[in-house]
Design a protein around this motif. Sequence first.
Motif, PDB file in Angstrom:
ATOM      1  N   SER A  23       0.822  -1.212   0.000  1.00  0.00           N
ATOM      2  CA  SER A  23       0.000   0.000   0.000  1.00  0.00           C
ATOM      3  C   SER A  23       0.856   1.262   0.000  1.00  0.00           C
ATOM      4  CB  SER A  23      -0.924   0.010   1.212  1.00  0.00           C
ATOM      5  OG  SER A  23      -1.770  -1.111   1.187  1.00  0.00           O
ATOM      6  N   LYS A  26       2.496   3.236  -3.566  1.00  0.00           N
ATOM      7  CA  LYS A  26       1.912   4.396  -4.236  1.00  0.00           C
ATOM      8  C   LYS A  26       2.440   5.692  -3.618  1.00  0.00           C
ATOM      9  CE  LYS A  26      -2.381   5.530  -6.412  1.00  0.00           C
ATOM     10  NZ  LYS A  26      -3.032   4.644  -7.336  1.00  0.00           N
ATOM     11  N   GLY A  79      -6.939   0.023  -1.792  1.00  0.00           N
ATOM     12  CA  GLY A  79      -7.019   0.817  -3.013  1.00  0.00           C
ATOM     13  C   GLY A  79      -8.344   1.548  -3.134  1.00  0.00           C
ATOM     14  N   TYR A  83      -7.292   5.099  -1.637  1.00  0.00           N
ATOM     15  CA  TYR A  83      -6.842   5.762  -2.855  1.00  0.00           C
ATOM     16  C   TYR A  83      -7.966   6.058  -3.836  1.00  0.00           C
ATOM     17  CZ  TYR A  83      -2.225   4.541  -1.120  1.00  0.00           C
ATOM     18  OH  TYR A  83      -1.103   4.405  -0.347  1.00  0.00           O
ATOM     19  N   GLU A  85      -9.881   4.107  -5.605  1.00  0.00           N
ATOM     20  CA  GLU A  85      -9.960   3.270  -6.797  1.00  0.00           C
ATOM     21  C   GLU A  85     -11.359   2.676  -6.920  1.00  0.00           C
ATOM     22  OE1 GLU A  85      -6.729   0.501  -6.362  1.00  0.00           O
ATOM     23  OE2 GLU A  85      -5.222   2.064  -6.619  1.00  0.00           O
TER      24      GLU A  85
END
Length: 112
Positions: A23, A26, A79, A83, A85
């Motif tokens: 993780s 990124k 994600g 983030y 996603e």
Amino acid sequence: MHPTLTSWLMLAGAIAAEVTATSSLKLAAGFSRPLPSMVVVLGYIVSFWLLGRVVQRLELGLVYAVWCGVGMAVVAMVGVFAYGESLTWLKCAGIVFITAGVVMLSFAKSSA
């Protein structure tokens, strides 16, 4: 503490370290940011060290399936939630199939 419980707790630690490392990739921005890059490297070191100890006590196939399966499912959720996603039906189905595979390997071990 029971040896098997200790092994499963060590596996959980290996998974947590691997998820943290993956993780953080990124955030490391191609290893151009020092702190997240250190988290990546240290996370993988801890994860593989713990994984190496666990495979001495539990079946290799089961350990690797749980490590990969749980790790992939949790990273997919990181994600989505951390983030932003997408969470598609196909991604959900993949997580379900991964989980089913891990459960099947677990049952195969206990019935052999």
